[in-house]
Design a protein around this motif. Sequence first.
Motif, PDB file in Angstrom:
ATOM      1  N   GLY A  56       0.826  -1.210   0.000  1.00 26.64           N
ATOM      2  CA  GLY A  56       0.000   0.000   0.000  1.00 26.64           C
ATOM      3  C   GLY A  56       0.855   1.253   0.000  1.00 26.64           C
ATOM      4  N   LEU A  57       1.885   1.289   0.842  1.00 21.50           N
ATOM      5  CA  LEU A  57       2.785   2.441   0.863  1.00 21.50           C
ATOM      6  C   LEU A  57       3.485   2.615  -0.487  1.00 21.50           C
ATOM      7  CD1 LEU A  57       4.403   2.157   4.403  1.00 21.50           C
ATOM      8  CD2 LEU A  57       3.020   4.052   3.532  1.00 21.50           C
ATOM      9  N   PHE A  58       3.943   1.503  -1.054  1.00 25.34           N
ATOM     10  CA  PHE A  58       4.595   1.563  -2.361  1.00 25.34           C
ATOM     11  C   PHE A  58       3.676   2.199  -3.398  1.00 25.34           C
ATOM     12  CE2 PHE A  58       4.938  -0.550  -6.543  1.00 25.34           C
ATOM     13  CZ  PHE A  58       6.147  -0.013  -6.957  1.00 25.34           C
ATOM     14  N   LEU A  59       2.442   1.721  -3.471  1.00 23.83           N
ATOM     15  CA  LEU A  59       1.499   2.235  -4.465  1.00 23.83           C
ATOM     16  C   LEU A  59       1.135   3.699  -4.217  1.00 23.83           C
ATOM     17  CD1 LEU A  59      -0.858  -0.860  -4.889  1.00 23.83           C
ATOM     18  CD2 LEU A  59       0.864  -0.018  -6.509  1.00 23.83           C
ATOM     19  N   VAL A  60       0.813   4.024  -2.985  1.00 19.65           N
ATOM     20  CA  VAL A  60       0.394   5.392  -2.665  1.00 19.65           C
ATOM     21  C   VAL A  60       1.534   6.378  -2.904  1.00 19.65           C
ATOM     22  CG1 VAL A  60      -0.302   6.928  -0.788  1.00 19.65           C
ATOM     23  CG2 VAL A  60      -1.452   4.729  -1.090  1.00 19.65           C
ATOM     24  N   VAL A  61       2.710   6.087  -2.375  1.00 14.13           N
ATOM     25  CA  VAL A  61       3.845   7.003  -2.532  1.00 14.13           C
ATOM     26  C   VAL A  61       4.221   7.141  -4.005  1.00 14.13           C
ATOM     27  CG1 VAL A  61       6.307   7.328  -2.029  1.00 14.13           C
ATOM     28  CG2 VAL A  61       4.722   6.682  -0.204  1.00 14.13           C
ATOM     29  N   SER A  62       4.255   6.033  -4.732  1.00 10.08           N
ATOM     30  CA  SER A  62       4.613   6.088  -6.151  1.00 10.08           C
ATOM     31  C   SER A  62       3.633   6.946  -6.939  1.00 10.08           C
ATOM     32  CB  SER A  62       4.646   4.672  -6.747  1.00 10.08           C
ATOM     33  OG  SER A  62       5.637   3.898  -6.137  1.00 10.08           O
ATOM     34  N   ILE A  63       2.347   6.745  -6.721  1.00 10.21           N
ATOM     35  CA  ILE A  63       1.331   7.496  -7.461  1.00 10.21           C
ATOM     36  C   ILE A  63       1.345   8.972  -7.070  1.00 10.21           C
ATOM     37  CG2 ILE A  63      -1.159   7.761  -7.812  1.00 10.21           C
ATOM     38  CD1 ILE A  63      -1.276   4.631  -7.691  1.00 10.21           C
ATOM     39  N   VAL A  64       1.468   9.245  -5.768  1.00 10.50           N
ATOM     40  CA  VAL A  64       1.520  10.646  -5.326  1.00 10.50           C
ATOM     41  C   VAL A  64       2.735  11.347  -5.931  1.00 10.50           C
ATOM     42  CG1 VAL A  64       1.905  12.121  -3.302  1.00 10.50           C
ATOM     43  CG2 VAL A  64       0.158  10.352  -3.236  1.00 10.50           C
ATOM     44  N   LEU A  65       3.894  10.695  -5.901  1.00  8.76           N
ATOM     45  CA  LEU A  65       5.086  11.304  -6.497  1.00  8.76           C
ATOM     46  C   LEU A  65       4.915  11.495  -8.002  1.00  8.76           C
ATOM     47  CD1 LEU A  65       7.981   9.432  -4.648  1.00  8.76           C
ATOM     48  CD2 LEU A  65       7.347  11.843  -4.426  1.00  8.76           C
ATOM     49  N   LEU A  66       4.385  10.488  -8.668  1.00 10.00           N
ATOM     50  CA  LEU A  66       4.198  10.572 -10.118  1.00 10.00           C
ATOM     51  C   LEU A  66       3.259  11.707 -10.488  1.00 10.00           C
ATOM     52  CD1 LEU A  66       4.657   9.317 -12.944  1.00 10.00           C
ATOM     53  CD2 LEU A  66       2.691   7.857 -12.503  1.00 10.00           C
ATOM     54  N   VAL A  67       2.098  11.743  -9.869  1.00  9.84           N
ATOM     55  CA  VAL A  67       1.092  12.753 -10.199  1.00  9.84           C
ATOM     56  C   VAL A  67       1.493  14.135  -9.682  1.00  9.84           C
ATOM     57  CG1 VAL A  67      -1.314  13.446  -9.810  1.00  9.84           C
ATOM     58  CG2 VAL A  67      -0.773  11.068 -10.315  1.00  9.84           C
ATOM     59  N   GLY A  68       2.053  14.173  -8.493  1.00 15.04           N
ATOM     60  CA  GLY A  68       2.327  15.455  -7.854  1.00 15.04           C
ATOM     61  C   GLY A  68       3.572  16.171  -8.318  1.00 15.04           C
ATOM     62  N   THR A  69       4.567  15.440  -8.802  1.00 19.59           N
ATOM     63  CA  THR A  69       5.828  16.116  -9.114  1.00 19.59           C
ATOM     64  C   THR A  69       6.327  15.952 -10.544  1.00 19.59           C
ATOM     65  OG1 THR A  69       7.094  14.206  -8.346  1.00 19.59           O
ATOM     66  CG2 THR A  69       6.636  15.922  -6.726  1.00 19.59           C
ATOM     67  N   ARG A  70       5.794  15.032 -11.293  1.00 16.28           N
ATOM     68  CA  ARG A  70       6.321  14.779 -12.644  1.00 16.28           C
ATOM     69  C   ARG A  70       6.257  16.025 -13.510  1.00 16.28           C
ATOM     70  NH1 ARG A  70       4.787  12.576 -17.798  1.00 16.28           N
ATOM     71  NH2 ARG A  70       6.562  11.434 -18.639  1.00 16.28           N
ATOM     72  N   LYS A  71       5.121  16.711 -13.535  1.00 11.51           N
ATOM     73  CA  LYS A  71       4.971  17.893 -14.376  1.00 11.51           C
ATOM     74  C   LYS A  71       5.949  18.992 -13.965  1.00 11.51           C
ATOM     75  CE  LYS A  71       1.610  21.212 -16.190  1.00 11.51           C
ATOM     76  NZ  LYS A  71       2.572  21.692 -17.100  1.00 11.51           N
ATOM     77  N   ILE A  72       6.152  19.151 -12.663  1.00 11.15           N
ATOM     78  CA  ILE A  72       7.090  20.162 -12.172  1.00 11.15           C
ATOM     79  C   ILE A  72       8.494  19.871 -12.698  1.00 11.15           C
ATOM     80  CG2 ILE A  72       8.213  21.093 -10.103  1.00 11.15           C
ATOM     81  CD1 ILE A  72       5.512  20.467  -8.635  1.00 11.15           C
ATOM     82  N   PHE A  73       8.918  18.616 -12.598  1.00 12.67           N
ATOM     83  CA  PHE A  73      10.258  18.264 -13.051  1.00 12.67           C
ATOM     84  C   PHE A  73      10.390  18.350 -14.563  1.00 12.67           C
ATOM     85  CE2 PHE A  73      10.798  16.780  -8.785  1.00 12.67           C
ATOM     86  CZ  PHE A  73      12.149  16.946  -8.546  1.00 12.67           C
ATOM     87  N   ILE A  74       9.360  17.963 -15.293  1.00  9.54           N
ATOM     88  CA  ILE A  74       9.416  18.075 -16.755  1.00  9.54           C
ATOM     89  C   ILE A  74       9.545  19.538 -17.156  1.00  9.54           C
ATOM     90  CG2 ILE A  74       8.016  17.851 -18.851  1.00  9.54           C
ATOM     91  CD1 ILE A  74       7.155  15.129 -17.830  1.00  9.54           C
TER      92      ILE A  74
END
Length: 148
Positions: A56-74
């Motif tokens: 659960g932690l793996f999925l939640v953290v991965s999705i939050v990081l992906l959705v929350g920060t990917r656009k900022i880094f791109i």
Amino acid sequence: MMDILLSAPGFWLAAAVVFGVIESLTMGLVTIWFAGGALVALLAAILDASIPIQIGLFLVVSIVLLVGTRKIFIDKLKTGQEKTNVEALIGKVGTAVTDVDHLSAGIVNLSGQEWSAICEGEYKIAAGDKVKVDKIEGVKLIVAPFEE
């Protein structure tokens, strides 16, 4: 060695490494977030959290990081926004080596290279005049007179 990989911490460590290697090969800014999720799950495994909590932690953290920060880094890294060699020529100014018009191709010197070029519209450009590249069709520049 196999015992370490079969343990939960070993699994999450291996997963983080695999995701990191995939990211370094693709540079897509996708799998790096899953490596982060795997590291959080690794920490949970070291603290003896249950397997469902680790997943659960793996999925939640991965999705939050992906959705929350990917656009900022791109946006920060400007990933995928590099112009190709040909696209970089659009807007550049060169010099007509020969006469150029819309009926017949002429030659334009652009950044030390000679290109075949035509004008779009009724322009007639004399040899020696400055031209601006409006677009590129195939290997031919579409130019217009350059007005400073």
